[in-house]
Design an enzyme around this catalytic site. Structure first.
Site, short mmCIF file in Angstrom:
data_model
loop_
_atom_site.label_atom_id
_atom_site.label_comp_id
_atom_site.label_asym_id
_atom_site.label_seq_id
_atom_site.Cartn_x
_atom_site.Cartn_y
_atom_site.Cartn_z
N ARG A 58 -6.59 3.06 -0.66
CA ARG A 58 -6.66 3.04 0.30
C ARG A 58 -7.06 3.87 0.93
NH1 ARG A 58 -6.26 -3.07 2.25
NH2 ARG A 58 -8.01 -3.69 1.11
N ARG A 62 -7.07 2.53 7.92
CA ARG A 62 -6.63 2.52 9.33
C ARG A 62 -5.74 3.28 9.36
NH1 ARG A 62 -6.08 -3.74 9.40
NH2 ARG A 62 -5.18 -3.16 6.84
N ARG A 71 -14.74 3.64 12.41
CA ARG A 71 -14.84 1.63 12.48
C ARG A 71 -15.28 1.12 13.92
NH1 ARG A 71 -10.28 -2.42 11.43
NH2 ARG A 71 -9.73 -2.06 13.80
N ASP A 108 -15.75 -3.41 -0.39
CA ASP A 108 -14.56 -3.99 -0.53
C ASP A 108 -15.13 -5.31 -1.77
OD1 ASP A 108 -12.16 -5.03 1.21
OD2 ASP A 108 -13.06 -7.00 0.64
N TYR A 185 -9.75 -15.43 -3.89
CA TYR A 185 -10.03 -16.10 -1.93
C TYR A 185 -11.57 -16.97 -2.16
CZ TYR A 185 -7.84 -11.48 -1.40
OH TYR A 185 -6.37 -10.76 -1.41
O1 CP3 Z 1 -9.42 2.34 -1.62
C1 CP3 Z 1 -10.14 2.53 -0.56
O2 CP3 Z 1 -10.02 3.66 0.24
C2 CP3 Z 1 -11.74 1.95 -1.17
C3 CP3 Z 1 -11.73 1.03 -0.10
C4 CP3 Z 1 -11.31 -0.22 -0.28
C5 CP3 Z 1 -11.22 -1.47 0.63
N1 CP3 Z 1 -10.85 -2.72 0.17
C6 CP3 Z 1 -11.35 -1.07 1.37
C7 CP3 Z 1 -10.83 -1.87 2.88
C8 CP3 Z 1 -10.99 -1.61 -1.07
C9 CP3 Z 1 -10.67 -0.26 -3.10
C10 CP3 Z 1 -10.47 -2.16 -1.56
C11 CP3 Z 1 -10.54 -3.44 -2.76
C12 CP3 Z 1 -9.83 -4.90 -2.35
N2 CP3 Z 1 -10.13 -5.28 -0.80
C13 CP3 Z 1 -8.91 -5.88 -2.43
C14 CP3 Z 1 -8.10 -4.74 -4.30
C15 CP3 Z 1 -7.06 -4.03 -3.42
C16 CP3 Z 1 -5.78 -4.53 -3.25
O3 CP3 Z 1 -5.47 -4.48 -1.99
O4 CP3 Z 1 -5.44 -4.92 -3.50
C17 CP3 Z 1 -8.80 -6.61 -1.94
C18 CP3 Z 1 -7.54 -7.93 -2.67
C19 CP3 Z 1 -9.38 -6.59 -0.50
C20 CP3 Z 1 -9.53 -7.99 0.28
C21 CP3 Z 1 -9.47 -7.39 1.39
N3 CP3 Z 1 -10.26 -6.00 2.16
C22 CP3 Z 1 -8.42 -7.74 2.49
C23 CP3 Z 1 -7.06 -8.35 2.18
C24 CP3 Z 1 -8.08 -6.85 3.55
C25 CP3 Z 1 -7.34 -7.23 4.99
C26 CP3 Z 1 -6.02 -6.73 4.45
C27 CP3 Z 1 -6.04 -5.91 4.99
O5 CP3 Z 1 -5.81 -4.00 4.95
O6 CP3 Z 1 -6.58 -5.31 6.51
C28 CP3 Z 1 -9.37 -6.69 3.52
C29 CP3 Z 1 -10.05 -5.48 4.47
C30 CP3 Z 1 -9.89 -3.72 4.07
N4 CP3 Z 1 -10.87 -3.62 3.18
C31 CP3 Z 1 -9.92 -2.91 4.95
C32 CP3 Z 1 -10.06 -1.92 4.57
C33 CP3 Z 1 -9.60 -0.42 4.37
C34 CP3 Z 1 -9.07 -2.98 6.39
C35 CP3 Z 1 -10.44 -3.42 7.26
C36 CP3 Z 1 -10.21 -2.49 8.73
O7 CP3 Z 1 -9.43 -3.02 9.82
O8 CP3 Z 1 -10.55 -1.41 9.22
#
Ligand code: CP3
Length: 393
Positions: A58, A62, A71, A108, A185
């Site tokens: 990540r 954010r 965003r 994602d 999910y």
């Molecule tokens: O790592 C990176 O910088 C690359 C981008 C990346 C995202 N999601 C961007 C994202 C990667 C590799 C993921 C993988 C992902 N997505 C996982 C596996 C890794 C982990 O965290 O366990 C999972 C379970 C998801 C599903 C997911 N996407 C969730 C549960 C959420 C909400 C939680 C949160 O942090 O808001 C997301 C949204 C998400 N994916 C965001 C980002 C930057 C936040 C979205 C936003 O509000 O801008």
């Protein structure tokens, strides 16, 4: 929409990203642009490096004001993922700030279920939600394997645009979710506290769950191979929810499908190996079995000591991890101390990729991330022999 300006909206002096508007398709000669920094790829293959490579799960997200600005311009998170030029812009943002050794595709894991027709949305503060979660055997029987070049074209195009804009600075990591994590999910419909539905399915109708995992594994294999063909130079499988399973169920419902995916992946592109990283959060008890999957590297979360992990599997695979992400809330001095401890836990020699044990949290101050990345750069040098032609194989 004007491209390449969002990085400056935070008032920080960031180099604007100039994105050309040409077709994302890359001529193969361009693809072969030599890689200026291949530490990540070398460490993943346990080849000698001059210092420990570092990237952070990540790393685009954010906690960065420029990410929040892009965003906002995109309208929402999904629009950001679905617009290759914007996905590229946010992928490069952390690299403009910090001396990281890899870029990770901005996307994602839930793009696959969305392409399967489940209707993904994200609501602020609530996380992901599917409009049409899987509720019946018919829902599962109807699922098809999405064609990455059409239904997930925006992701594959993002890989092409990012490779072009990276111009060989650092390697690009592609990724997907593990079938078990995606199924969690898809069946729960959103983040879950008790996993009642997916575990109900596992215990009541295991054959039906296998059917779902099988179609999902096929989809992930095609998707990762398309990312590799488009330019991803390493790939990572995120098994975020493998750790909620019993050892037996982990083997049968998560690891078996990741092993199947590993067996189906393209292992070489542009004349170099494409390393595969498997990461099961909470999987510390099963490291030996994960290392036997055929992967090149294993992600380790912070609940396992890296020295134990190395003793158990370090002769067979590289290790990636494992600073507690919450350590980034500490003072710079404590962050340096904790970073040094992780390096010391792994010890001398190659085969370690520094990372957090899970993603950066949104409340972290970007300046603390700088402290961490610079500490790894500096403190890791003594753990590696100076590179000479003799030990550069
Ligand atoms: O790592 C990176 O910088 C690359 C981008 C990346 C995202 N999601 C961007 C994202 C990667 C590799 C993921 C993988 C992902 N997505 C996982 C596996 C890794 C982990 O965290 O366990 C999972 C379970 C998801 C599903 C997911 N996407 C969730 C549960 C959420 C909400 C939680 C949160 O942090 O808001 C997301 C949204 C998400 N994916 C965001 C980002 C930057 C936040 C979205 C936003 O509000 O801008």
């Amino acid at each position: 929409m004007e491209l390449g300006t969002a990085g400056n909206t935070s008032g920080l002096m960031l180099k604007p990203l100039i994105l050309s508007k040409a077709q994302p398709k890359l001529p193969s000669s361009r693809m072969a642009t030599s890689l200026q920094n291949d530490r990540l790829l070398r460490a993943l293959l346990r080849q000698p490096v001059d210092r420990t490579p570092v990237w952070l799960m990540r790393q685009a997200g954010r906690y960065l004001p420029e990410y929040r600005a892009t965003r906002a311009r995109a309208g929402c998170f999904l629009a950001l993922c679905q617009t290759p030029e914007l996905a590229c812009e946010v992928t490069l943002q952390p690299l403009e700030r910090f001396p990281l050794d890899a870029a990770i595709l901005f996307s994602d894991i839930l793009t696959i279920p969305d392409a399967m027709g489940l209707g993904l949305s994200f609501s602020e503060g609530e996380g992901p939600r599917f409009a049409r979660p899987l509720r019946t055997a018919t829902d599962i029987a109807r699922l098809g394997v999405p064609d990455p070049e059409t239904e997930l074209r925006y992701v594959i195009d993002a890989v092409r645009v990012i490779r072009r804009e990276l111009a060989g600075r650092v390697p690009l990591i592609g990724f997907a979710g593990s079938p078990w994590t995606l199924a969690t999910y898809m069946v729960e419909g959103s983040a879950s506290k008790d996993y009642a539905r997916i575990k109900g399915l596992l215990y009541e109708q295991p054959e039906l769950l296998h059917q779902l995992l099988d179609v999902t594994a096929q989809a992930v294999t095609l998707y990762l191979n398309a990312q590799i063909a488009a330019g991803a130079q390493a790939v990572m499988l995120f098994d975020t929810w493998g750790g909620i399973l019993t050892p037996r169920a982990y083997r049968e419902f998560s690891l078996a499908y990741m092993t199947q995916i590993v067996a189906g992946l393209i292992r070489e592109a542009e004349g170099r190996p494409v390393p595969i990283i498997l990461f099961t959060k909470g999987g510390g008890a099963w490291l030996e079995e994960i290392a036997n999957s055929g992967c090149d590297a294993v992600g380790v979360d912070w609940t396992t000591d890296l020295s134990d992990a190395r003793r158990r599997i370090g002769a067979r695979v590289a290790l990636q991890g494992n600073l507690d992400p919450a350590a980034l809330y500490a003072s710079p001095e404590r962050i340096r101390q904790q970073a040094a401890q992780v390096l010391a836990d792994y010890g001398a020699g190659s085969g370690h990729v520094f990372n957090l044990g899970h993603g950066i949290q949104p409340g972290v101050d970007p300046e603390r991330v700088r402290v961490l990345v610079e500490a790894i750069q500096q403190f890791s040098i003594p753990y590696h022999a100076p590179l000479s032609p003799a030990n550069l194989r």
